[in-house]
Design an enzyme around this catalytic site. Structure first.
Site, PDB file in Angstrom:
ATOM      1  N   LYS A 177     -49.327  30.678  34.398  1.00 19.24           N
ATOM      2  CA  LYS A 177     -49.032  31.933  35.108  1.00 19.24           C
ATOM      3  C   LYS A 177     -48.356  31.506  36.412  1.00 19.24           C
ATOM      4  O   LYS A 177     -49.008  31.122  37.374  1.00 19.24           O
ATOM      5  CB  LYS A 177     -50.332  32.675  35.333  1.00 19.24           C
ATOM      6  CG  LYS A 177     -50.390  33.972  36.137  1.00 19.24           C
ATOM      7  CD  LYS A 177     -49.251  34.459  36.910  1.00 19.24           C
ATOM      8  CE  LYS A 177     -49.588  35.139  38.220  1.00 19.24           C
ATOM      9  NZ  LYS A 177     -48.408  35.164  39.095  1.00 19.24           N
ATOM     10  N   GLU A 252     -56.597  23.819  44.498  1.00 21.28           N
ATOM     11  CA  GLU A 252     -55.777  23.133  45.516  1.00 21.28           C
ATOM     12  C   GLU A 252     -55.289  24.216  46.461  1.00 21.28           C
ATOM     13  O   GLU A 252     -54.506  25.080  46.058  1.00 21.28           O
ATOM     14  CB  GLU A 252     -54.576  22.440  44.868  1.00 21.28           C
ATOM     15  CG  GLU A 252     -54.918  21.336  43.902  1.00 21.28           C
ATOM     16  CD  GLU A 252     -55.456  20.093  44.576  1.00 21.28           C
ATOM     17  OE1 GLU A 252     -55.327  19.977  45.818  1.00 21.28           O
ATOM     18  OE2 GLU A 252     -56.026  19.253  43.870  1.00 21.28           O
ATOM     19  N   CYS A 286     -47.720  22.825  51.506  1.00 26.15           N
ATOM     20  CA  CYS A 286     -49.147  22.773  51.817  1.00 26.15           C
ATOM     21  C   CYS A 286     -49.455  21.608  52.740  1.00 26.15           C
ATOM     22  O   CYS A 286     -50.438  21.612  53.459  1.00 26.15           O
ATOM     23  CB  CYS A 286     -49.953  22.673  50.538  1.00 26.15           C
ATOM     24  SG  CYS A 286     -49.366  21.357  49.491  1.00 26.15           S
ATOM     25  N   GLU A 387     -53.419  28.812  58.786  1.00 25.31           N
ATOM     26  CA  GLU A 387     -52.186  28.371  58.133  1.00 25.31           C
ATOM     27  C   GLU A 387     -51.111  29.450  58.306  1.00 25.31           C
ATOM     28  O   GLU A 387     -51.321  30.600  57.937  1.00 25.31           O
ATOM     29  CB  GLU A 387     -52.447  28.138  56.643  1.00 25.31           C
ATOM     30  CG  GLU A 387     -51.261  27.528  55.930  1.00 25.31           C
ATOM     31  CD  GLU A 387     -51.523  27.293  54.438  1.00 25.31           C
ATOM     32  OE1 GLU A 387     -52.084  28.191  53.795  1.00 25.31           O
ATOM     33  OE2 GLU A 387     -51.146  26.219  53.946  1.00 25.31           O
TER      34      GLU A 387
END
Ligand code: NAP
Length: 498
Positions: A177, A252, A286, A387
């Site tokens: 997906k 993750e 990331c 973030e």
């Protein structure tokens, strides 16, 4: 403008529309008027069909010898090499990253293919002596079953490859997906797997909205494992559902990575690292450097150097070879970055450079944000803790090595970390004490290689590591096998002890 691609789901070896016929569009983030692809808005009924196909295919795929399974992946690697430029061009249009970086993204997929394929002839277990006579003891890796792979848009080829390739070599079947923002990249990738000749049902692709199709996959009773890469917020939800439904789950998630520059560092080298780490992929990695922790003795000098170099970065369309920094992925993310600038100002940070949406000339058609440097940031500020996922870097001054380590560790995240120093003792202390899954000494926070473990601590991960041989631990379970060839009952811990 090129004609939009028509993407479909890939289920049981067939290219299919969503059962409802509903579709969505992906657009070029450098030019919001350009539709790159249309793709199915799938629903739980499409997920049911994909899971049924993957379950059926698993029955025979798990019995194909691992070296033979790996040959398909080797072929995928060859095809990725053949289509590398085409894929990179498509990625640059659909996701926005500059072509050189897009080529690197595909290359990571190629590297992962050859590395994973080689594991087909290893997948080592252990043999160990039994405590009994005439008894043999060993461990073997077993596949897990049907794996749902849920991926973000920022590495639209590399991340699906990181998951799909080891999963398939280990004998699992998969349902991918991909992110809503990069359906065309995912479709091209799955076309390559299909061209490599994988049997129907072994790899399936279901497009759609995370809240709909992603959620349905994670909750589905026919899925045995979920491998997710994305934000910590979504990851927490995925993890909770997997806990309730007894699935294996690999998460993750986000990062708030920092580079430390000590007073004894090679400043030119540290500068190269900081600019690449902060603004590569428009800060949408990331592992991007979102904090620069600078020793006070070099802070002023290094800040001036950093500002000067940042001012030379060229914002633009990823397919233009002169572009250094591409667009932000979409309008929502652009507004999010912009909102963090308001927060930074309210909290008392100084905007040293950038800080605004860029809309001059052709940039007005896309989602561009100026490369931004925030000064006088203190570790407690939200811009030093949360973030942002854009071209924004926060400068934090420290007075000592111990303070630098403690500031770097002072976040909920723990993916990548870096220190520039010429002091070998400090380098080793940093290797030991930085709370992160990855530490670079005299290198930027970005630059993972596929044969080394990748992942983070704290809110970044849940204890797994992708890539390297550690990926095999995600996609297999250990079975311990005892073979008693004594012909009699031998009772462990009883018959061989008084
Ligand atoms: P995201 O919003 O969490 O989405 C990631 C994926 O999850 C997408 O495919 C998304 O689908 C899907 N999704 C959304 N809601 C879901 C739900 N309720 N259930 C199941 N799936 C759902 O993250 P993103 O914005 O795409 O990616 C950026 C984030 O990824 C950043 O936080 C970044 O740090 C992180 N990231 C981490 C790593 C790592 O290895 N640690 C690597 C790359 C990126 P839609 O696209 O349809 O929303």
């Amino acid at each position: 403008m090129t004609t939009p691609l028509t993407c479909r789901n890939y289920i049981d070896g067939q290219w299919l529309s969503a059962a409802s016929g509903a579709t969505l569009e992906s657009r070029n983030p450098a030019n919001k008027h350009e539709v790159v692809a249309t793709f199915p808005r799938s629903a739980s009924v499409d997920v049911d069909t994909a899971v049924a196909a993957a379950r059926q295919a698993y029955r025979s795929w798990r019995l194909v010898p691992a070296p033979a399974r790996a040959e398909y992946i080797f072929k995928v690697g060859e095809l990725l090499s053949k289509y590398k430029e085409e894929l990179a061009q498509l990625m640059s249009r659909e996701m926005g990253k500059p072509l050189t970086e897009a080529r690197g993204d595909v290359q990571e997929g190629i590297d992962c293919a050859f590395y994973s394929a080689a594991e087909g002839r290893r997948l080592f277990g252990q043999t160990t002596p039994s405590e009994m006579p005439n008894k043999f003891a060993m461990t073997v890796r077993m596949p897990i079953g049907v794996c749902a792979l849920i991926t973000p848009w920022n590495f639209p080829i590399a991340i699906p490859c990181w998951k799909a390739m080891p999963a398939l070599v280990c004998g699992n079947t998969i349902i991918l997906k991909p992110a809503e923002d990069t359906p065309a990249c995912a479709t091209k990738l799955v076309e390559i797997f299909a061209e490599a000749g994988l049997p129907p049902g072994v790899i399936n692709l279901v497009h759609g909205v995370g809240e709909e199709v992603g959620k349905a996959l994670v909750a589905h009773a026919g899925v045995d494992l979920v491998s997710f890469t994305g934000s910590s917020e979504t990851g927490a939800e995925v993890g909770a559902t997997c806990g309730r439904t007894h699935k294996r789950v690999c998460l993750e998630m986000g990062g708030k990575n920092a580079q430390i520059v000590m007073e004894d560092a090679d400043l030119e080298l540290a500068l190269d690292g900081a600019v690449w780490g902060a603004f590569g992929t428009t800060g949408q990695r990331c592992t991007a450097t979102s904090r620069l922790i600078l020793h006070r003795d070099i802070k002023e000098k290094f800040t001036a150097m950093f500002k000067e170099r940042t001012s030379k970065l060229r914002l633009g369309v990823g397919t233009d070879p002169n572009t250094d920094v591409g667009p932000i992925i979409n309008e929502r993310q652009l507004q999010r970055v912009s909102k963090y600038l308001d927060i930074a100002r309210e909290e008392g940070a100084i905007v040293l450079m950038g800080g605004e949406i860029a809309s001059e000339g052709e940039l007005q058609h896309g989602y561009f944000f100026q490369p931004t440097i925030l000064d006088r940031v203190i570790p407690q500020m939200r811009v030093a803790q949360e973030e942002i996922f854009g071209p924004v870097v926060a400068l934090i001054e420290v007075s000592s090595f111990d303070e630098a380590i403690s500031v770097l560790n002072d976040t909920n995240y723990g993916l990548s970390s870096s220190i520039y120093t010429r002091d070998i003792n400090r380098a080793f202390v940093a290797m030991r004490d930085l709370e992160a899954g990855i530490t670079y000494i005299n290198g930027p926070t970005i630059g993972a290689e596929v044969h080394l473990p990748f992942g983070g601590v704290k809110h970044t991960g849940n204890g797994h590591r992708e890539a390297g041989t550690t990926a095999l631990d995600i996609f297999t379970e250990w079975k311990t096998v005892y073979v008693d060839f004594s012909g009699s009952l031998q009772r462990a811990q009883i018959d061989n002890r008084e």
